[in-house]
Motif scaffolding. Structure first.
Motif, PDB file in Angstrom:
ATOM      1  N   PRO A   1      -9.489  -1.295 -11.831  1.00 14.41           N
ATOM      2  CA  PRO A   1      -9.948  -2.322 -10.889  1.00 14.41           C
ATOM      3  C   PRO A   1      -8.842  -3.350 -10.627  1.00 14.41           C
ATOM      4  N   GLY A   2      -8.698  -3.726  -9.382  1.00 17.33           N
ATOM      5  CA  GLY A   2      -7.698  -4.731  -9.026  1.00 17.33           C
ATOM      6  C   GLY A   2      -6.300  -4.173  -8.852  1.00 17.33           C
ATOM      7  N   ARG A   3      -6.175  -2.852  -8.838  1.00 19.93           N
ATOM      8  CA  ARG A   3      -4.845  -2.262  -8.766  1.00 19.93           C
ATOM      9  C   ARG A   3      -4.132  -2.648  -7.471  1.00 19.93           C
ATOM     10  N   ARG A   4      -4.891  -2.585  -6.361  1.00 21.28           N
ATOM     11  CA  ARG A   4      -4.265  -2.909  -5.071  1.00 21.28           C
ATOM     12  C   ARG A   4      -3.799  -4.356  -5.017  1.00 21.28           C
ATOM     13  N   MET A   5      -4.598  -5.221  -5.655  1.00 21.70           N
ATOM     14  CA  MET A   5      -4.214  -6.626  -5.638  1.00 21.70           C
ATOM     15  C   MET A   5      -2.915  -6.841  -6.434  1.00 21.70           C
ATOM     16  N   PHE A   6      -2.853  -6.233  -7.623  1.00 24.28           N
ATOM     17  CA  PHE A   6      -1.635  -6.351  -8.424  1.00 24.28           C
ATOM     18  C   PHE A   6      -0.440  -5.761  -7.679  1.00 24.28           C
ATOM     19  N   ASP A   7      -0.731  -4.655  -7.007  1.00 27.05           N
ATOM     20  CA  ASP A   7       0.326  -3.990  -6.255  1.00 27.05           C
ATOM     21  C   ASP A   7       0.882  -4.927  -5.176  1.00 27.05           C
ATOM     22  N   ALA A   8      -0.009  -5.669  -4.529  1.00 27.72           N
ATOM     23  CA  ALA A   8       0.433  -6.596  -3.487  1.00 27.72           C
ATOM     24  C   ALA A   8       1.228  -7.753  -4.087  1.00 27.72           C
ATOM     25  N   LEU A   9       0.862  -8.138  -5.318  1.00 29.45           N
ATOM     26  CA  LEU A   9       1.559  -9.255  -5.980  1.00 29.45           C
ATOM     27  C   LEU A   9       3.052  -8.973  -6.157  1.00 29.45           C
ATOM     28  N   ILE A  10       3.366  -7.683  -6.335  1.00 29.11           N
ATOM     29  CA  ILE A  10       4.761  -7.307  -6.583  1.00 29.11           C
ATOM     30  C   ILE A  10       5.683  -7.813  -5.478  1.00 29.11           C
ATOM     31  N   ASP A  11       5.161  -7.859  -4.251  1.00 29.44           N
ATOM     32  CA  ASP A  11       6.015  -8.238  -3.120  1.00 29.44           C
ATOM     33  C   ASP A  11       6.214  -9.738  -2.988  1.00 29.44           C
ATOM     34  N   LEU A  12       5.454 -10.510  -3.755  1.00 29.49           N
ATOM     35  CA  LEU A  12       5.535 -11.971  -3.600  1.00 29.49           C
ATOM     36  C   LEU A  12       6.950 -12.525  -3.737  1.00 29.49           C
TER      37      LEU A  12
END
Lengths: 302, 343
Positions: free
Chosen positions: A117-128
Motif C-alpha cells: 500500500p502506498g507504493r505509487r505515492m512513495f514512487d512519486a516522492l522519489i522525484d521530489l
C-alpha cells in the motif's frame, strides 16, 4: 528517461544514423533501410538545438579562458585552494553517487518487485529532489542535520557532526542524486524477465548467484548511467550545498563556490578558468564511465 | 521516442514564443506612468518598501505624473554584476562604493567621480558593525578582543562573497591596528579571530540564520540594522546587541546611472528620487528601519536608538575601497593568506 536508462533496448534504432550519401544507395547497403522517415529533418534539429543549448555556451568558456594566458590561468585554476576545492567537490560527489548506487538500487528493486500500500505515492516522492528548488533542500537539510536539528542532536553525542563539513555536503548530494539512480534502474528491472531468474534457481543457483550472475549484469549499464548522472549533477551542485557546507577554505569549500567568489571580484576570467578545469575533469569521468558501460554491455552480450 | 520528439517540437515552439516576448517587452513609459528601476542589495528590502510610496505620492503631487518604482534585491556584488552585464537600472543603491566603482569602470553608464555628486559620499544613510550575542551574554563578550579568546565561536559571512563581511573584517582590523599599532599584529589578530569562525556563509542573511536558527556560535558580527531587525523579528529576549569600542562607518552609496536614465528619459525623476532620500521625511523612515540617518534634525530624534561609537572610515583608515579590496580581499590578499596559514 527511459531512453537513457536502457540504451541496449533501443540500439536497433541507432542503425538509422547513416550519411545521406549512403541513404541514397540504401538498396545496395547491407543494412535494411530505416522504416522511420524524417532523418534529415530531425538530425538537423538535433544539431541546431545542441549547438544553441550546449555547444555555444560551453565554447564561450573555452574562448574566455583562452584569452587569459597560461600563467594567469594556472594561478587561479591550480592554486592550492582551488585544488582542495576540486578534491572536496569531486570526492563528495563520488561518495554520494556510490551511496546512491547502493541504496537507489535497493529502492528501485522494492518498487518494481513488490506491491504494497502506498507504493505509487512513495514512487512519486522519489522525484521530489528534481522539483524542489535546491536552496529549499539545502535549508531543510541544514535544519535537520545541524547540531540542534532533529537528527543532528542525536548524532552529536556519537561524535558525528553532520552539517558544516564534507559529511554535510555528501548528505545534500545524496538527496539531490537519488532520483537519477532509481529512475535509471527501474525500467530495466521491470523489463527483466522473471522467468530467467526462475530458470537460474531451478538449475540450482543460490539467490546471491542469481543476483550476481543474472540480474546485476543486466542492470549494470543502467546503474552506471544513473551513477554518471548523479555524479555529474553532484559536482556542479551549488544551491543546496552552500547552506550545509560551512564553506571553510581547504575544508568544506566546493569548487562552484570558488567560481562565485571569482565573480564577486569581477574576475570573469578566473571564474571561467576554474569552470574549465571542472568541465575537463567531469568530461573525462563521464567518458570513462561510458567506456566502462560499453565494455560491460559488450561483455554480457546485452 | 514519440514523447521525445513532441518534447523537441514543444521546446522549439517555446523558444520562439520567448524570443517574441523579449522583443515585445520593456518600454519604460506607458500611458502616463513612468517606471524607474532601483537595483539594491538585500537588507534594504523593508526600507525601500516604505520609502517608494512616499516618493511616488510626492512626485505625483509635484508633476501630476504616476511613477512606479521597481525594485531588484540581491547580494551587492551580484547586483552590480547584473548591471554591468546589462540589467537596465536607472539608479543603484548598493552596499559598497567598490561595487559602484566597478560599474563605472566597466560600463559607460556613469562617470568615475559619481561619489561626489550627492552629500555624505552619496550615502543618505549609514550603518556600522555591531555584535549580536545570546541573551544575557553568557560568554561576556564586550569588545573585539573577546572574540579571539579560545572557546568563543564567531559567526560572520565570507568576505570574498559578502559585502557586509568585508565591513566586519575591516572593523576588526581597525580595532587591532589601534590597539596593537602594527600591521603584522593586526593580521595576527584577524587570523586568530577567523580561527574561531566555524561556518562561513556566503551572505549576511545566511549568517544570521546560522546564528539564530541553527544555534551555532556565541557572537554574530552583523550590520547594525540587521542586528536590530533580528532582535525585532526573533524576540528581544533571545539576543542582546553589544556595541564594541571601535567600529567602522559603513556608507552604502546611491547613484543615478546617467546613461541608462537618459535613454529611458528618466534623468529628472531618478535625481529627484535619490534627493528625496535626504529629506526629513525619508530620513525618518530610514531611522525607523534601523539605518543611521544623516540629516542633523532626524539624527537627534534617533540618538537614543543608536549608541555613540568611535567610527573609523574606509577612506581615512584604508585609503578607499579600491585599495582595501586589492590589499585584503582579492586573490592572494590578506584574507586568503589567513586561510593558507591555518592549514
Amino acid at each position: 528517461m527511459a531512453s537513457l536508462a536502457a540504451p541496449a533496448a533501443i540500439e536497433g534504432q541507432y542503425l538509422d544514423f547513416r550519411s545521406p550519401l549512403r541513404w541514397r544507395r540504401g538498396r545496395k547497403a547491407k543494412r535494411p533501410r530505416s522504416i522511420i522517415p524524417g532523418f534529415g529533418l530531425t538530425m538537423g534539429f538535433t544539431l541546431a538545438w545542441l549547438s544553441l543549448i550546449v555547444l555555444i555556451p560551453l565554447s564561450l568558456i573555452f574562448l574566455r579562458s583562452a584569452g587569459m594566458g597560461w600563467e594567469a590561468f594556472a594561478q587561479v585554476a591550480f592554486s592550492p585552494r582551488a585544488i582542495a576545492a576540486y578534491r572536496i567537490s569531486f570526492g563528495t560527489a563520488l561518495a554520494a553517487a556510490l551511496v546512491n548506487g547502493v541504496f537507489g538500487l535497493i529502492i528501485a528493486w522494492v518498487f518494481t518487485r513488490y506491491t504494497f500500500p502506498g507504493r505509487r505515492m512513495f514512487d512519486a516522492l522519489i522525484d521530489l529532489p528534481f522539483a524542489l528548488p535546491t536552496a529549499v533542500a539545502g535549508i531543510a537539510l541544514t535544519a535537520i542535520y545541524a547540531n540542534n536539528g532533529w537528527l543532528g542532536q542525536y548524532l552529536e553525542p556519537l561524535g558525528i557532526t553532520a552539517a558544516y563539513n564534507p559529511i554535510g555536503i555528501t548528505i545534500a548530494l545524496i538527496f539531490i542524486g537519488l532520483p537519477f539512480i532509481v529512475r535509471s534502474v527501474e525500467p530495466v528491472l521491470i523489463d527483466l524477465n522473471v522467468e530467467v531468474e526462475e530458470a537460474a534457481l531451478s538449475l540450482g543457483a543460490q539467490p546471491w548467484q542469481v543476483f550476481a550472475h543474472v540480474i546485476f549484469p543486466a542492470i549494470m549499464p543502467a546503474l552506471l548511467t544513473g551513477f554518471a548522472l548523479a555524479l555529474a549533477r553532484g559536482v556542479g551542485e551549488y544551491g543546496s550545498v552552500i547552506f550545509i557546507a560551512g564553506n571553510m577554505p581547504f575544508e568544506s569549500e566546493i569548487a562552484p563556490l570558488l567560481i562565485v567568489t571569482q565573480l564577486e571580484q569581477y574576475n570573469y576570467d578566473g571564474a571561467t578558468a576554474i569552470a574549465l578545469v571542472m568541465l575537463a575533469i567531469s568530461f573525462a569521468m563521464l567518458l570513462f564511465i561510458n567506456v566502462v558501460q560499453a565494455w560491460s554491455r559488450h561483455r554480457t552480450g546485452a | 521516442m514519440v514523447s521525445l520528439r513532441t518534447f523537441a517540437f514543444a521546446s522549439v515552439a517555446a523558444l520562439g514564443l520567448s524570443l517574441a516576448a523579449c522583443s515585445g517587452a520593456s518600454s519604460q513609459t506607458d500611458g502616463g506612468t513612468v517606471e524607474l528601476l532601483n537595483v539594491s542589495y538585500d537588507p534594504t528590502r523593508e526600507l525601500y518598501e516604505e520609502i517608494n510610496p512616499l516618493f511616488a505620492a510626492k512626485w505625483k503631487e509635484e508633476t501630476g505624473q504616476n511613477v512606479k518604482i521597481n525594485m531588484s534585491h540581491g547580494g551587492a556584488g551580484k547586483q552590480a554584476r547584473a548591471v554591468i552585464d546589462g540589467l537596465d537600472a536607472d539608479v543603484v543603491t548598493l552596499a559598497l562604493a567598490y561595487d559602484i566603482d566597478e560599474i563605472a569602470a566597466q560600463t559607460d553608464a556613469l562617470s568615475k567621480d559619481w561619489q561626489s555628486r550627492l552629500p555624505n559620499n552619496s550615502s543618505p544613510y549609514t550603518s556600522t558593525i555591531v555584535f549580536l550575542v545570546r541573551e544575557g551574554n553568557p560568554k561576556d563578550i564586550r569588545d573585539w578582543d573577546d572574540l579571539v579568546k579560545p572557546g568563543v565561536q564567531v559567526i560572520t559571512p565570507n568576505p570574498k562573497t559578502s559585502g557586509g563581511a568585508r565591513w566586519n573584517f575591516l572593523a576588526a582590523w581597525a580595532f587591532a591596528k589601534q590597539r596593537y599599532g602594527r600591521d603584522a599584529q593586526a593580521q595576527e589578530f584577524v587570523t586568530r579571530l577567523f580561527r574561531n569562525v566555524p561556518v562561513l556563509d556566503s551572505g549576511a542573511r545566511g549568517s544570521t540564520t546560522t546564528f539564530s536558527e541553527r544555534g551555532i556560535g556565541d557572537v554574530l558580527l552583523a550590520w547594525e540594522n540587521e542586528a536590530f531587525l533580528a532582535q525585532k523579528e526573533l524576540g528581544e529576549d533571545k539576543f542582546d546587541i553589544v556595541v564594541p569600542s571601535i567600529s567602522i562607518l559603513a556608507e552604502p552609496p546611491v547613484t543615478v546611472l546617467d546613461g541608462n536614465a537618459a535613454r529611458h528619459g528618466t534623468t529628472e525623476l531618478a535625481k529627484a528620487y535619490l534627493e528625496f532620500l535626504y529629506t526629513p521625511e525619508a530620513q525618518d523612515v530610514i531611522g525607523r528601519n534601523f539605518y543611521r540617518p544623516t540629516a542633523e534634525a532626524v539624527k537627534a530624534k534617533y540618538a537614543r536608538q543608536f549608541p555613540q561609537v568611535n567610527l573609523v572610515t574606509i577612506d581615512g583608515e584604508f585609503g578607499g575601497w579600491q585599495a582595501a579590496q586589492q590589499r585584503f580581499f582579492n586573490d592572494g590578499g590578506v584574507f586568503d593568506r589567513i586561510f593558507e596559514q591555518r592549514r
